[in-house]
Design a protein around this motif. Structure first.
Motif, PDB file in Angstrom:
ATOM      1  N   MET A   1       0.850  -1.251  -0.023  1.00 55.03           N
ATOM      2  CA  MET A   1      -0.138  -0.093  -0.199  1.00 55.03           C
ATOM      3  C   MET A   1       0.772   1.290  -0.096  1.00 55.03           C
ATOM      4  O   MET A   1       0.756   2.259  -0.699  1.00 55.03           O
ATOM      5  N   MET A   2       1.872   1.474   0.785  1.00 57.87           N
ATOM      6  CA  MET A   2       2.899   2.250   0.929  1.00 57.87           C
ATOM      7  C   MET A   2       3.425   2.641  -0.121  1.00 57.87           C
ATOM      8  O   MET A   2       3.684   3.651  -0.808  1.00 57.87           O
ATOM      9  N   ILE A   3       3.930   1.572  -1.044  1.00 57.54           N
ATOM     10  CA  ILE A   3       4.681   1.665  -2.112  1.00 57.54           C
ATOM     11  C   ILE A   3       3.839   2.111  -3.329  1.00 57.54           C
ATOM     12  O   ILE A   3       4.363   3.083  -4.137  1.00 57.54           O
ATOM     13  N   SER A   4       2.475   1.490  -3.404  1.00 57.41           N
ATOM     14  CA  SER A   4       1.729   2.206  -4.491  1.00 57.41           C
ATOM     15  C   SER A   4       1.329   3.597  -4.232  1.00 57.41           C
ATOM     16  O   SER A   4       1.224   4.188  -5.313  1.00 57.41           O
ATOM     17  N   SER A   5       1.260   3.874  -2.822  1.00 52.40           N
ATOM     18  CA  SER A   5       0.849   5.548  -2.610  1.00 52.40           C
ATOM     19  C   SER A   5       2.157   6.224  -3.253  1.00 52.40           C
ATOM     20  O   SER A   5       1.772   7.266  -3.845  1.00 52.40           O
ATOM     21  N   LEU A   6       3.435   5.727  -2.806  1.00 54.03           N
ATOM     22  CA  LEU A   6       4.385   6.426  -3.105  1.00 54.03           C
ATOM     23  C   LEU A   6       4.446   6.660  -4.734  1.00 54.03           C
ATOM     24  O   LEU A   6       4.868   7.863  -5.370  1.00 54.03           O
ATOM     25  N   PHE A   7       4.351   5.913  -5.471  1.00 55.57           N
ATOM     26  CA  PHE A   7       4.335   5.626  -6.899  1.00 55.57           C
ATOM     27  C   PHE A   7       3.453   6.732  -7.412  1.00 55.57           C
ATOM     28  O   PHE A   7       3.506   7.349  -8.568  1.00 55.57           O
TER      29      PHE A   7
ATOM     30  N   HIS B   1      -2.822  26.186  -5.125  1.00 60.31           N
ATOM     31  CA  HIS B   1      -3.960  26.950  -6.065  1.00 60.31           C
ATOM     32  C   HIS B   1      -4.958  25.946  -6.604  1.00 60.31           C
ATOM     33  O   HIS B   1      -6.278  26.334  -6.634  1.00 60.31           O
ATOM     34  N   MET B   2      -4.484  24.574  -7.005  1.00 63.96           N
ATOM     35  CA  MET B   2      -5.277  23.900  -7.684  1.00 63.96           C
ATOM     36  C   MET B   2      -5.804  23.222  -6.535  1.00 63.96           C
ATOM     37  O   MET B   2      -7.212  22.170  -6.681  1.00 63.96           O
ATOM     38  N   GLY B   3      -6.034  23.187  -5.080  1.00 65.58           N
ATOM     39  CA  GLY B   3      -6.561  22.466  -4.332  1.00 65.58           C
ATOM     40  C   GLY B   3      -5.964  20.904  -3.883  1.00 65.58           C
ATOM     41  O   GLY B   3      -6.674  20.230  -3.308  1.00 65.58           O
ATOM     42  N   VAL B   4      -4.813  20.684  -4.375  1.00 64.92           N
ATOM     43  CA  VAL B   4      -4.257  19.326  -4.350  1.00 64.92           C
ATOM     44  C   VAL B   4      -4.108  19.015  -2.746  1.00 64.92           C
ATOM     45  O   VAL B   4      -4.167  17.847  -2.289  1.00 64.92           O
ATOM     46  N   ILE B   5      -3.273  20.108  -2.101  1.00 68.52           N
ATOM     47  CA  ILE B   5      -3.233  19.761  -0.732  1.00 68.52           C
ATOM     48  C   ILE B   5      -4.409  19.783   0.137  1.00 68.52           C
ATOM     49  O   ILE B   5      -4.549  18.841   0.987  1.00 68.52           O
ATOM     50  N   ARG B   6      -5.495  20.454  -0.279  1.00 66.13           N
ATOM     51  CA  ARG B   6      -6.762  20.104   0.461  1.00 66.13           C
ATOM     52  C   ARG B   6      -7.462  18.574   0.171  1.00 66.13           C
ATOM     53  O   ARG B   6      -7.834  17.924   1.076  1.00 66.13           O
ATOM     54  N   ILE B   7      -7.086  18.374  -0.846  1.00 64.36           N
ATOM     55  CA  ILE B   7      -7.404  16.937  -1.379  1.00 64.36           C
ATOM     56  C   ILE B   7      -6.667  15.733  -0.637  1.00 64.36           C
ATOM     57  O   ILE B   7      -7.262  14.798  -0.011  1.00 64.36           O
ATOM     58  N   HIS B   8      -5.599  15.856  -0.537  1.00 68.97           N
ATOM     59  CA  HIS B   8      -4.503  15.020   0.353  1.00 68.97           C
ATOM     60  C   HIS B   8      -4.770  15.329   1.738  1.00 68.97           C
ATOM     61  O   HIS B   8      -4.575  14.245   2.364  1.00 68.97           O
ATOM     62  N   GLY B   9      -5.225  16.228   2.196  1.00 68.41           N
ATOM     63  CA  GLY B   9      -5.672  16.272   3.605  1.00 68.41           C
ATOM     64  C   GLY B   9      -6.963  15.140   4.051  1.00 68.41           C
ATOM     65  O   GLY B   9      -6.969  14.768   5.115  1.00 68.41           O
ATOM     66  N   VAL B  10      -7.811  14.730   2.945  1.00 69.72           N
ATOM     67  CA  VAL B  10      -8.759  14.047   3.529  1.00 69.72           C
ATOM     68  C   VAL B  10      -8.576  12.499   2.906  1.00 69.72           C
ATOM     69  O   VAL B  10      -9.426  11.601   3.099  1.00 69.72           O
ATOM     70  N   MET B  11      -7.429  12.582   2.053  1.00 67.90           N
ATOM     71  CA  MET B  11      -7.086  11.241   1.707  1.00 67.90           C
ATOM     72  C   MET B  11      -6.102  10.270   2.521  1.00 67.90           C
ATOM     73  O   MET B  11      -5.556  10.974   3.043  1.00 67.90           O
ATOM     74  N   PRO B  12      -6.255   9.034   2.472  1.00 67.68           N
ATOM     75  CA  PRO B  12      -5.395   8.216   3.411  1.00 67.68           C
ATOM     76  C   PRO B  12      -3.980   8.228   2.901  1.00 67.68           C
ATOM     77  O   PRO B  12      -3.396   7.106   2.701  1.00 67.68           O
TER      78      PRO B  12
END
Length: 331
Positions: free
Chosen positions: A1-7, A169-180
């Motif tokens: 899971m961690m390797i997949s997320s990093l990729f 600006h694209m809201g990427v950090i906001r999205i990552h805040g709610v993603m595991p």
């Protein structure tokens, strides 16, 4: 899971670097630096101290071809009113020197001795070897190390910040805040890509401008210093870009870094200016370690590497904390 997320993060960050023209800018910098080194810097005729001679009575029988003779004292004074020019007035019983002081007694003494040496036909042999290098290779090692340091300290710092601001600006950090997705992986992905890009840049810049034989001899030490600088500057860029609200404020910080922080380092390392406080400047030690790597001088101690490792760890932890706070705020 961690390797997949990093990729997944690596693919996303790589696309961000492509869309932000990061690799194109790096290629442009590589070509610009290399063209300057190959076609301008190493071919510069060393005319740092132009010498002008006023000799109405022809007392100087065999002046060097590097000496420019003038017809009047007024013209001599005009030629030496600014810059590094040196005037020699040979109208009296002995030559008198006219020049603007550089502000450093040692440099002025060298300029005076150089000018007087050109008044005789007994010329000392030209310097061909400087340490273990000839003049050409010494210049190549010096300017290449300085360009690489500037690229890592200023341009790389700006590159990571531009990507972070684009993600905000694209809201990427906001999205990552709610993603595991681990916050550490979010930072590690950027560190890995920028480290790979910086090391590739350092390798190409070194081999192109020093040549394969000399370049391969210094590559291991250069890449080690590049890795240290890349990690430190990328982490600082991440922290500043996340913490500051907009690119306008970051631009001011970038100006301070590029002009007021790095300039004393260049002056101390290049001109030999002696400031006691410069040894407390962290970038000075990184600059000298990079320069020593190009000249194959082992000057860095285990304390230096230990401090660098500690700084990288602390910056990583701080970047993770700042990112967590930003994600909470965005959420």
């Amino acid at each position: 899971m961690m390797i997949s997320s990093l990729f997944t993060l690596l693919k996303k960050d790589f696309k961000m670097m492509l869309s932000g023209k990061f690799f194109l800018l790096a290629l442009g910098s590589l070509l610009l630096y290399s063209c300057y080194i190959q076609f301008v810097y190493v071919n510069l005729d060393q005319k740092a101290y132009p010498v002008f001679l006023y000799d109405p009575n022809n007392k100087i029988s065999a002046p060097s071809k590097k000496v420019t003779e003038v017809k009047s004292l007024e013209e001599l004074k005009k030629q030496t009113t600014e810059g590094e020019a040196i005037g020699v007035n040979a109208a009296g019983s002995k030559p008198l020197l006219i020049m603007d002081s550089s502000g450093r007694a040692r440099i002025d003494t060298i300029r005076a001795a150089y000018a007087l040496a050109l008044l005789t036909d007994e010329k000392p042999p030209a310097v061909q070897e400087i340490g273990r290098n000839n003049k050409d290779m010494k210049n190549r090692r010096e300017i290449t190390s300085e360009f690489l340091f500037f690229e890592l300290a200023a341009v790389g710092f700006l590159g990571i910040a531009s990507i972070i601001f684009k993600e905000k600006h694209m809201g990427v950090i906001r999205i990552h805040g709610v993603m595991p997705i681990s916050k550490s992986l979010f930072i590690l992905s950027k560190l890995f890509l920028f480290l790979a890009a910086d090391n590739l840049f350092a390798y190409l810049l070194t081999v192109i401008n020093l040549g394969h034989l000399e370049g391969f001899g210094v590559i291991p030490a250069v890449l080690l210093q590049t890795t240290i600088m890349s990690l430190i500057m990328t982490l600082i860029g991440i922290i500043c870009a996340i913490r500051l609200p907009d690119f306008k404020q970051f631009s001011l910080l970038y100006l301070v870094l590029a002009v007021f922080v790095t300039t004393p380092v260049f002056l101390a390392g290049q001109t030999g200016m002696t400031w006691n406080w410069i040894h407390y400047h962290p970038l000075y030690h990184l600059f000298m370690a990079m320069k020593n790597a190009y000249f194959q001088v082992t000057a860095a101690s285990n304390i230096y590497y230990g401090v660098c490792l500690l700084i990288i760890i602390l910056l990583f932890l701080l970047a993770r904390k700042v990112l967590s706070q930003e994600m909470v705020k965005e959420g």
